[in-house]
Structures are given as C-alpha cells and as structure tokens.
Enzyme design. Structure first.
Site, PDB file in Angstrom:
ATOM      1  N   ASP A 478     -47.520  52.671  20.080  1.00  0.00           N
ATOM      2  CA  ASP A 478     -48.515  52.797  19.017  1.00  0.00           C
ATOM      3  C   ASP A 478     -49.723  51.901  19.288  1.00  0.00           C
ATOM      4  OD1 ASP A 478     -49.579  53.622  16.603  1.00  0.00           O
ATOM      5  OD2 ASP A 478     -47.776  53.182  15.449  1.00  0.00           O
ATOM      6  N   ASP A 548     -50.580  60.814  11.205  1.00  0.00           N
ATOM      7  CA  ASP A 548     -49.679  60.253  10.197  1.00  0.00           C
ATOM      8  C   ASP A 548     -49.566  61.181   8.996  1.00  0.00           C
ATOM      9  OD1 ASP A 548     -48.958  58.076  11.609  1.00  0.00           O
ATOM     10  OD2 ASP A 548     -50.319  56.674  10.608  1.00  0.00           O
TER      11      ASP A 548
HETATM   12  C1  GLA Z   1     -48.749  54.059  12.806  1.00  0.00           C
HETATM   13  C2  GLA Z   1     -47.974  55.271  13.261  1.00  0.00           C
HETATM   14  C3  GLA Z   1     -46.855  55.555  12.294  1.00  0.00           C
HETATM   15  C4  GLA Z   1     -45.956  54.349  12.209  1.00  0.00           C
HETATM   16  C5  GLA Z   1     -46.754  53.130  11.802  1.00  0.00           C
HETATM   17  C6  GLA Z   1     -45.923  51.878  11.881  1.00  0.00           C
HETATM   18  O1  GLA Z   1     -49.444  54.314  11.640  1.00  0.00           O
HETATM   19  O2  GLA Z   1     -48.806  56.361  13.387  1.00  0.00           O
HETATM   20  O3  GLA Z   1     -46.142  56.686  12.684  1.00  0.00           O
HETATM   21  O4  GLA Z   1     -45.327  54.148  13.441  1.00  0.00           O
HETATM   22  O5  GLA Z   1     -47.877  52.943  12.645  1.00  0.00           O
HETATM   23  O6  GLA Z   1     -46.626  50.749  11.543  1.00  0.00           O
END
Ligand code: GLA
Length: 741
Positions: A478, A548
């Site tokens: 990430d 997300d």
């Molecule tokens: C990002 C990712 C999510 C999750 C969060 C965790 O937003 O896109 O899927 O993993 O971080 O903090």
C-alpha cells in the site's frame, strides 16, 4: 520484416498486424520527422505527408524561414528553444545556463527482440516476438546523444517507445524536460479522452473535443494518483466502442507524469507523454546517461474497444511477469472492512473458520498488525508483529490459518514512516522533508526518503524478515499518501530535482528485490485504493487494488474506466458488506458478486457477521468464479453499454479468444416502470457459429429461461441482438452465458 528502412528515401516503417508507423529523415541536416501512424498500409513512401514540399519547406531549400520550419515540421522528438514553439520533448540546462538543443539523425540499427530499460519496468518479448528500431540523434554543439527506441510486437497492435540521453561532452549538463514519446499529426476534428477521479472515485472517463492550445493531465504527487491518469486517447469525433480511429497513449511509470496535447495555429496536434518536468532536473556528468520510462502507443481503427483489447493483450502477454499472470488467483478475504484496526488472533481465526466453510481460499491480514498500531496514527516503519494483538506471534496465526485450508496474506505500507514510530525517533532524517521546515502530515504520516540507499536496504530487510518468518503467500503493498515537502537530507542541492524520480526508481528496486527473493509471492499493489494503478506497477504485481470504494454501482464506473486500458485480470475487485462503507448504499449481495467477478474477485467483509442469506450465496458465487474466471482473465473484453453515460444500465462481455463462449454482464442500476425489455447487441462472436444462451444464477430472476430455448447465429446476436427483460428493482443484474454449439 516488421521494421524496414528504405535507404534511398530514408524512411523507417514499423508494422504491427493491423497498423503502420512511419517516420523519416528530412533535409541534408537530418531532421527526424513523423509521417504516419494508423491503419496498416503497404507503401512506405508517404513522406509527402510531412509537408516539406510546401512553404516553409526545409532549411536546405529555404534557410531564411528556418524558424517557421521548426515551428511546423512534424518532429519525432522535438527539442526546446530554437524555434519550435509547440510543447517539446527535451530541454536542458547547460553549464552556461542555456536551455536549447537541436537534434539531428546520426545512425540507426534494427535489432531482434527488445532490451530491458535499466531500473525501469517495461514491456518485454523474445527475439521471435518483437523487433526494435533504435535511432541515434545528436546535438553536435552540446555533444548530447539521444537514442530513440521503437519496438513492435508480432502479435499486438502497439508501438513501444522510450528515449535514452547520453552526455558525451566533458561538461555537466542537466535535463529539465525529457518526454518519452511524441506524436505529431493533423487534428481532424478529434476528441480527447482522459481518466479522472478522486479517492474512492478513480478513473472515470472524461471525453471532450480537442481544442486549440494545450490540454494536459499530470501528477506532481510522486505517484500516478487518484486524480488524473497517465493515459490519453485521441480519437475521431464519431469514434465509439466499435468503430472509428483511436490513438491511445499510456505510460509505464508510477511517479510524476505529464500527458498533453497541443493544437497549434495550423491545426496540427502534438501529443506527448513523459515524466512531469515540474520539479525535475537531472544532472548528467560526462559519460552519464538517463533512461526515460516507456511510452505505449496503441492505434485502433476499430474504435475504443479495439484499443482496449490491444492494451489488454499487450499487458497480459508482454508486461505482467508474475507466475500468477495466467493463473486463477486464490479467492481471498481481506479483514480491512471487516475489522479495521480492531482484530486479534481469535477474531482472524473466527473469520478463517467461516471463510473455509464457504470455499474462500486465502485470508489477508490488512493494516494494524505491527508496532503498536491500533489506528492510523502510529508505527509505520516498525515492521514487527504486535504480539498484544497477535498472541502467539505471526507464525502461529499463519500456521493456524493454513491448518484451516487457507493461504495467508499480509499488508505492508513500506514507503512510509509515522512520526510516532521507533524508526522516526531513531532517524528523523529518513523522512522526505525540507530542512528547517516542519513537513506536512497526511493521514498522520510522512514518506520515507527512498533516494537514500540505506533506507531502501532497511525497508527491504524488514519486509523480507517478516515474509521469511511464516508461510506468507500474498502481499498487499500500500501507499497511502502523496509526496510533498520535496527535500532530502541525503541529496546535494544540485540534485534535489532528482528526488521524485529517484523515489520512483527506488520503489521499483524494492519491488524487484521482493519478487526476486520471493518468486512465488502473489503481490497486489494498492495506493489508498487505486492511486497507483498504472502499467509500471503491473510489471511487478499481476493485480492492483482498484479503489477503496467497493460499492457495486460506483465500481461500474471505476471498472469501466480502468478496463478501458487495463485487463480485467489486473483489477482488484471484492464483494463487501452493506450499507457500503464508502457511500452508504445498499445493493443486493448477488449484484456485488457479479461486479466483482469482472476483476480478481474476493471478499472484504466479516463473514461471521453478514446476514445468513448473503453467506449462503457465497458458495455459488465462488462456483461461478471458478467456472468463468479463465474466460474473464484471458478473454477479449467488449463494452456494450455504459451506465456512466446512459445513467440507467451497464453491460459488458468477455469473449473467449476462440469465440467458443462468452459471458455477458448486465447490471440495471435504475429500473423504470412500464417499459420494454432492453435490446442488447452482443459483440465479438463468430458470425457464422450458432450460440445458445443461458441465464446463469437467476434464482431470483423473473425472466428465467428467456430466449434460452433455441440457438442463434452469432451474426444475429451481434446485428439484431437479444431482448433482456428488466429485472425487478434497482441495482439488479444478470449474467448471461453464451456458448457455441
Ligand atoms: C488503504 C487501502 C485499504 C486499506 C487501508 C489500510 O486505504 O486502500 O484497502 O488497506 O489503506 O490502512
């Protein structure tokens, strides 16, 4: 030969199955000019299209109007400062403070295969699969050589371009602008498509007429970004999914980019793509070279659909390297939306127990397992297990998950450092920041200065130690904030303009080391959802988390924009719980499944807590995934209707390469009372074969069996179409299987 050079006429011709790209050397000074890129033609002698037979001619004929020549000639790689006033490809800062250069032809070679680009992701192919033309241009005064590389593949309609700049002089010179490719052509009433968005709304398609002046998209965030995307398509005004001429341009890079189109006084358009020149200044010492990332050009004479299918084939066959590229991905359940930071070993094992029962194949532990991280305010950089949460440690958890028959995956955010972390307390100078200024936080975190080699080594060792400590088969990588406060305590002042690009190169180095040391690892890239969904990342990971936003309806637009360029096999897509966590919408579980089936497919919910009727549906969703994923991953994608355009329904299909079967997804977003069934014209089938339709998984569907009692000629399905009854209610979908007799 896919690449030829006509010695006498000085014309290069590159051919792909359906396209030709032609450029040539003009004037006795040797200017490299663009001549043609479009549908395949047999004749290479089309140099008249460069208009050097018209005023202002070339300097050889009419030196008094040299500037007018510079400002109108279709250059392959236009240089800055001598009279081409259009947006250019390369500019320098010499030790004398000058910015101009003049590039003329020196030599060329045609080679089988394609060389890798040093330190950068790039498409690849064997000597049988592709041919490369490398043209050397030079500026005699600056003693600066520019190597332009063009590769074409035997099996895909794409031209891959990059540029390498070598300082042959005895003085330092800095590059202040280096584009990777440029396309000069006539503007014949074209439109421009770019992809725009935001967090949770990535890659929505934006189409508008191409206007005079410069139109561009860019990023200065240190990543490709949620907001704009390193892609543009120029197309005839009446081009659509199935017809019309389209030129798509994409960039194999994950950092700052600039993609622009400049329409000038003579109605010619110059399209270009490259590293964003803003805050970019790369010093070349004598003998140094700089390699610009790869640009992908795809021409389609068959509309946007043809363009998308070429991009998909190119990326599936010649960019994605993962051993998973041709394999079904394990169906994973990710605990992010299930628990956020509130989990421990027992909770994860409870999810694993239920997941195993319904046929899920992997548990992914997301953010919150390390340091003392119980919210997003600490511990990034401290990549050791929080044993208060994971009692018995990571290996115990992984072993227990494995015992339940599930694989195990884990989340990292390797490029970050929390102000509240042991790492930051020990190394405050490891964060990107401007000396003397308090750096701005985003999600309460800073970005690591990856231009510093020891930071790269530290980060890799941390990840590698965790991965060696247990049987971890998947990593979600990430990156949750953009770069700002561009400064490095490591780089000298005169190289500060290199920080952004060095950062991106270091991300690539880290991921290269990761996939080399763990060759069987399934890597999924992610950046606050889909802020780094680009071809650069696909070189390392076969899939990228799209967004997300897991709401099935918002996903229709996100996945439509994403699939305009990227194969469905690369789109991270999960079924999540409702009301949706990003926007509160409630959609049927069944529809959420249909939409996720167009991507990698998985779950993002607490399977121990969702309604029983939803849980009961999971085994049949999983069965459908296994039945159709080979087709979805490897087939040809056709877009039939776009909800983001018609505001009522969405429809797309995937057709097997041998045209023996297809799967149609129809999602009705908003129902209307008292109206006819919808006419859907299928695409991509064999017109001469007979096909049978089957409504898959239609237990709740009042139109079960509709049109399935007979066979149809492919031609009928494509030209006349079928009637799809409106499902009852909003947000309802249908999957239609189409099988050749
Ligand atoms: C990002 C990712 C999510 C999750 C969060 C965790 O937003 O896109 O899927 O993993 O971080 O903090």
């Amino acid at each position: 030969m896919p690449v030829t050079f006509n010695e006498q006429k000085k014309i290069f011709k590159l051919d792909t199955p359906n396209t030709s790209y032609i450029c040539g050397i003009f004037d006795k000074e040797g200017f490299l000019g663009h001549i043609y890129y479009g549908d395949r033609i047999e004749e290479e002698d089309v140099a008249y299209l460069a208009r050097t037979g018209e005023p202002p001619y070339t300097p050889e004929v009419n030196n008094r109007d040299r500037l007018a020549f510079y400002d109108s000639f279709p250059f392959e790689y236009p240089a800055h400062g001598l009279g081409d006033y259009r947006d250019d490809c390369i500019a320098v800062r010499t030790s004398g403070g000058n910015s101009a250069l003049k590039l003329t032809y020196v030599s060329h070679k045609i080679i089988k295969g394609k060389k890798p680009l040093k330190g950068l992701p790039a498409t690849f192919g064997s000597e049988d699969e592709c041919t490369t033309l490398e043209i050397t241009l030079t500026d005699d005064i600056l003693e600066l050589d520019v190597y332009l590389s063009y590769s074409v593949f035997e099996d895909v309609d794409a031209v891959l371009r990059s540029a390498r700049i070598v300082n042959k002089s005895r003085e330092d010179v800095s590059l202040t602008r280096v584009m990777s490719a440029c396309l000069d052509m006539d503007n014949e009433n074209y439109d421009l498509i770019t992809l725009h968005g935001s967090w949770a709304r990535e890659r929505h398609i934006n189409r508008r007429p191409l206007n005079r002046g410069t139109q561009s998209v860019s990023s200065i965030r240190g990543e490709s970004g949620h907001q704009e995307h390193p892609f543009m398509a120029i197309m005839e005004h009446n081009a659509d999914q199935t017809g019309g001429r389209v030129w798509g341009i994409n960039f194999v890079y994950s950092g700052n980019f600039l993609a622009g189109c400049y329409v000038n006084q003579f109605d010619t358009v110059r399209a270009y793509i490259g590293i964003n020149p803003e805050d970019f200044c790369w010093r070349l010492r004598p003998g140094d070279e700089f390699t610009a990332p790869e640009a992908v050009l795809v021409y389609s004479g068959e509309g946007l659909g043809g363009m998308s299918r070429s991009f998909h084939d190119l990326y599936r066959n010649h960019l994605i390297r993962s051993p998973y590229k041709d394999r079904k991905r394990p169906i994973l359940i990710n605990n992010w939306e299930a628990t956020y930071f509130d989990f421990d070993t027992d909770k994860l094992l409870a999810i694993a127990d239920e997941a195993a029962k319904v046929g899920i194949e992997m548990l992914v532990m997301d953010d919150g397992w390390f340091g003392y991280r119980n919210s997003d305010n600490s511990s990034l950089g401290d990549w050791y297990v929080n044993e208060n949460k994971l009692k018995g440690g990571l290996k115990y958890l992984v072993d227990e998950v494995n015992k339940r028959g599930l694989k195990f995956g884990i989340w990292f955010e390797p490029e970050m450092i929390s102000p509240d972390s042991e790492l930051y307390r020990a190394h405050p100078d490891w964060a990107i920041r401007i000396t003397g200024r308090e750096p701005g936080q985003a999600r309460e975190q800073y970005v690591l200065d990856l231009s510093r080699p020891e930071v790269v080594d530290y980060t890799f060792d941390q990840i590698s130690t965790v991965l060696h400590s247990a049987n971890i088969e998947y990593v979600k990588w990430d990156m949750n904030r953009p770069l700002a406060d561009i400064g490095s305590a490591y780089l000298p002042a005169e190289q500060m303009g290199e920080l952004y690009h060095r950062y991106t190169l270091a991300v690539y180095e880290l991921q290269e080391r990761l996939v080399t040391e763990f060759p069987d690892l399934l890597l999924e890239n992610c950046s606050g959802g889909g802020a780094r969904f680009d071809p650069g990342m696909l070189y390392y990971s076969p899939q990228i988390w799209c967004s997300d936003d897991t709401d099935a309806i918002e996903r229709l637009s996100i996945q439509e924009g994403t699939s305009l360029v990227y194969p469905l096999s690369a789109m991270g897509a999960h079924v999540s719980d409702c009301p949706n966590h990003a926007l509160g919408r409630v959609t049927p579980f069944r529809t959420r499944g249909y939409v996720a089936l167009a991507g990698t497919f998985g779950y993002e919910l607490d399977v121990t807590r969702i309604p029983q009727e939803d849980r009961d549906m999971i085994p049949s969703q999983i069965e459908m995934y296994h039945r159709y994923n080979d087709l979805v991953r490897m087939g040809d994608y056709y877009r039939i209707a776009s909800y983001s355009q018609n505001h009522e329904y969405d429809c797309y299909m995937v057709v097997a390469k041998d045209k023996s079967e297809a799967l149609v997804t129809f999602i009705q977003v908003l129902n209307r009372a008292n109206c006819h069934s919808r006419r859907i014209r299928l695409q991509g089938l064999d017109p001469k074969r007979r096909y049978r339709l089957e409504y898959v998984d239609d237990a709740a569907d009042r139109s079960k069996g509709e049109g399935t009692d007979r066979t149809y000629l492919g031609e009928t399905l494509m030209k006349a179409g079928i009637l799809v009854q409106n499902p009852w209610g909003d947000y309802q979908g249908k999957l239609i299987s189409v099988k050749a007799e």
